[in-house]
Enzyme design. Structure first.
Site, PDB file in Angstrom:
ATOM      1  N   ARG A 180     -12.265 -12.211  51.911  1.00 33.20           N
ATOM      2  CA  ARG A 180     -10.877 -11.860  50.651  1.00 33.20           C
ATOM      3  C   ARG A 180     -10.331 -12.213  49.719  1.00 33.20           C
ATOM      4  NH1 ARG A 180      -7.735  -8.475  54.968  1.00 33.20           N
ATOM      5  NH2 ARG A 180      -8.692  -9.747  56.038  1.00 33.20           N
ATOM      6  N   GLN A 181     -10.613 -13.869  49.979  1.00 39.33           N
ATOM      7  CA  GLN A 181     -10.485 -14.962  48.841  1.00 39.33           C
ATOM      8  C   GLN A 181     -11.990 -15.454  47.943  1.00 39.33           C
ATOM      9  OE1 GLN A 181      -7.226 -16.470  48.707  1.00 39.33           O
ATOM     10  NE2 GLN A 181      -7.870 -18.015  46.487  1.00 39.33           N
TER      11      GLN A 181
ATOM     12  N   LYS B 212      -3.786   2.214  44.712  1.00 37.45           N
ATOM     13  CA  LYS B 212      -3.352   1.093  46.131  1.00 37.45           C
ATOM     14  C   LYS B 212      -2.123   0.324  45.098  1.00 37.45           C
ATOM     15  CE  LYS B 212      -4.693  -1.962  48.601  1.00 37.45           C
ATOM     16  NZ  LYS B 212      -5.242  -2.134  49.637  1.00 37.45           N
TER      17      LYS B 212
ATOM     18  N   HIS C 202     -16.776  -8.042  51.298  1.00 40.26           N
ATOM     19  CA  HIS C 202     -15.732  -7.601  50.112  1.00 40.26           C
ATOM     20  C   HIS C 202     -16.183  -7.712  49.237  1.00 40.26           C
ATOM     21  CE1 HIS C 202     -11.639  -6.813  49.566  1.00 40.26           C
ATOM     22  NE2 HIS C 202     -11.918  -7.585  49.024  1.00 40.26           N
TER      23      HIS C 202
ATOM     24  N   ASP D  85     -11.851   2.513  54.927  1.00 34.59           N
ATOM     25  CA  ASP D  85     -11.983   1.050  54.288  1.00 34.59           C
ATOM     26  C   ASP D  85     -12.826   0.365  55.459  1.00 34.59           C
ATOM     27  OD1 ASP D  85     -10.692  -0.450  52.630  1.00 34.59           O
ATOM     28  OD2 ASP D  85      -8.896  -0.804  53.237  1.00 34.59           O
TER      29      ASP D  85
ATOM     30  N   ASP E 156      -8.295   2.579  48.428  1.00 32.94           N
ATOM     31  CA  ASP E 156      -8.270   2.995  46.526  1.00 32.94           C
ATOM     32  C   ASP E 156      -9.456   2.404  45.687  1.00 32.94           C
ATOM     33  OD1 ASP E 156      -9.885   0.073  47.574  1.00 32.94           O
ATOM     34  OD2 ASP E 156      -7.930  -1.206  48.373  1.00 32.94           O
TER      35      ASP E 156
ATOM     36  N   ASP F 124      -9.612 -32.895  74.962  1.00 29.59           N
ATOM     37  CA  ASP F 124      -8.913 -33.201  73.574  1.00 29.59           C
ATOM     38  C   ASP F 124      -9.195 -31.671  72.642  1.00 29.59           C
ATOM     39  OD1 ASP F 124     -11.655 -33.008  72.622  1.00 29.59           O
ATOM     40  OD2 ASP F 124     -11.889 -35.047  71.646  1.00 29.59           O
ATOM     41  N   GLY F 125      -9.053 -30.803  72.956  1.00 31.47           N
ATOM     42  CA  GLY F 125      -9.217 -29.076  72.940  1.00 31.47           C
ATOM     43  C   GLY F 125     -10.708 -28.766  71.588  1.00 31.47           C
ATOM     44  N   GLU F 126     -11.919 -30.478  71.489  1.00 29.03           N
ATOM     45  CA  GLU F 126     -13.169 -29.979  70.641  1.00 29.03           C
ATOM     46  C   GLU F 126     -14.092 -29.124  71.510  1.00 29.03           C
ATOM     47  OE1 GLU F 126     -14.634 -33.702  70.042  1.00 29.03           O
ATOM     48  OE2 GLU F 126     -13.150 -34.171  68.482  1.00 29.03           O
TER      49      GLU F 126
HETATM   50  C1  R5P Z   1      -8.448  -4.583  50.468  1.00 31.42           C
HETATM   51  O1  R5P Z   1      -8.743  -4.716  49.357  1.00 31.42           O
HETATM   52  C2  R5P Z   1      -9.562  -4.198  51.465  1.00 31.42           C
HETATM   53  O2  R5P Z   1     -10.289  -3.348  51.756  1.00 31.42           O
HETATM   54  C3  R5P Z   1      -8.514  -3.733  53.139  1.00 31.42           C
HETATM   55  O3  R5P Z   1      -8.133  -2.548  52.279  1.00 31.42           O
HETATM   56  C4  R5P Z   1      -7.163  -4.392  53.374  1.00 31.42           C
HETATM   57  O4  R5P Z   1      -7.501  -5.753  53.918  1.00 31.42           O
HETATM   58  C5  R5P Z   1      -6.745  -3.836  54.257  1.00 31.42           C
HETATM   59  O5  R5P Z   1      -5.597  -4.747  54.489  1.00 31.42           O
HETATM   60  P1  R5P Z   1      -4.395  -4.370  55.239  1.00 31.42           P
HETATM   61  O6  R5P Z   1      -4.961  -3.416  56.848  1.00 31.42           O
HETATM   62  O7  R5P Z   1      -3.947  -5.552  55.571  1.00 31.42           O
HETATM   63  O8  R5P Z   1      -3.869  -3.470  54.385  1.00 31.42           O
END
Ligand code: R5P
Length: 306
Positions: A92-93, A185, A125, A213, A162, A35-37
């Site tokens: 990121r959320q 950015k 993040h 980044d 950024d 069943d995918g579990e």
């Molecule tokens: C943003 O705040 C992060 O530091 C990255 O710059 C971002 O998540 C990169 O996402 P993407 O590769 O989709 O531009």
């Protein structure tokens, strides 16, 4: 002590066990039911042991696997469960941007830590992420791992795409003794960004530039940053990050506009050339008083569904 590698972080888990002096390392058995579990089973006895589970949260299924592993290890009698989440997905959320949204980072943190005694992660993040954990949290940085590689090549200027990456790029600049700048950015949507060069930024003509980044996801940020720097005359551009997700064709698009691209091994990808294993092992070594010599863990055994 035992180190277990979840399917999203098997290679890094093995590197961590080696860094710790070859402590017993195991890969849990894993299969899908019709069943995918997901079914997992851990091998060996963990009675009264420190157990380190390593699992990045790159895909939703990685999360289910981690929950099952934590429960299995607890059931197997572990004394202390260290959950190493090299890449903490959903981070990121980190706030409710619109009414009705969850704070996804908090939702995940609360559930991941339920069966853990401590969490170790790498480059969260944002500061907001740190506040969502209730249990002990240790955060390693990708900077030393990336710095170890950058030391071996010519670097004239470090660039954050950024303002959010200023602390990171400043730290790397201090480590390497190089100048740094941050671009401006503007995010249009989840795939498109616009980048602007700071009015007081240095002349990049003929320079070896490194873009740094925390995450490369769609690649939009790095691609537009590299194009901007190239249009201003940068001679060579290296793109690097801690968490290399490289969604869809991101890797090819970045390669087309840079001279080199690499990431750490928090996420398994083709360019994970900078390992964070020494940095995670250093935290574990510091926090756990133990003898690190041991033998290989018993191989996991398949079982029928109860
Ligand atoms: C943003 O705040 C992060 O530091 C990255 O710059 C971002 O998540 C990169 O996402 P993407 O590769 O989709 O531009």
């Amino acid at each position: 002590m035992h180190v277990l590698g979840g399917s999203a972080s098997t290679t890094l888990a093995e590197r961590i066990s080696r860094e710790l002096g070859n402590v017993p390392f195991g890969i849990p058995f894993r299969k899908r039911f019709p069943d995918g579990e997901l079914y997992v089973r851990v091998g060996g006895s963990f009675e009264d042991q420190d157990v380190v589970i390593v699992q990045s949260l790159r895909a939703d299924s990685d999360l289910i696997e981690l929950f099952l592993l934590e429960d299995a290890v607890r059931e197997a009698g572990a004394r202390h469960i260290w959950v190493v989440v090299p890449y903490f997905g959903y981070s990121r959320q980190d706030r409710r941007f619109f009414p009705g949204e969850p704070v996804s980072a908090r939702a995940l943190a609360r559930r991941v830590e339920t069966d853990a005694d401590a969490i170790i992660t790498v480059d969260l993040h944002s500061d907001l992420n740190r506040g969502v954990f209730r249990k002990t949290l240790f955060e390693a940085s990708g900077i030393p791992a990336i710095g170890r590689l950058l030391r071996e090549r010519p670097v004239d200027l470090l660039v954050s795409p950024d303002k959010g990456g200023v602390d990171r790029v400043r730290r790397m600049a201090e480590l390497l003794g190089k100048p740094w700048i941050a671009l401006e950015k503007k995010r249009i949507d989840s795939e498109r960004v616009e980048l602007y060069y700071p009015p007081t930024g240095p002349d990049v003509r003929g320079k070896q530039v490194v873009l740094l980044d925390d995450v490369i996801s769609t690649g939009g940020t790095i691609v537009e940053s590299a194009k901007l720097l190239r249009s201003r005359g940068a001679e060579a551009i290296t793109a690097t990050c801690t968490h290399g997700l490289f969604l869809k064709d991101a890797f090819e698009r970045i390669k087309a506009v840079t001279d080199d691209v690499f990431a750490t091994d928090t996420v398994e990808n083709p360019v994970e050339r900078a390992s964070v294993a020494p940095d995670i092992a250093a935290i574990l070594r510091r926090e756990i008083a133990h003898e690190t010599k041991g033998t290989a863990a018993a191989p996991p055994v398949e079982a029928a569904r109860p």
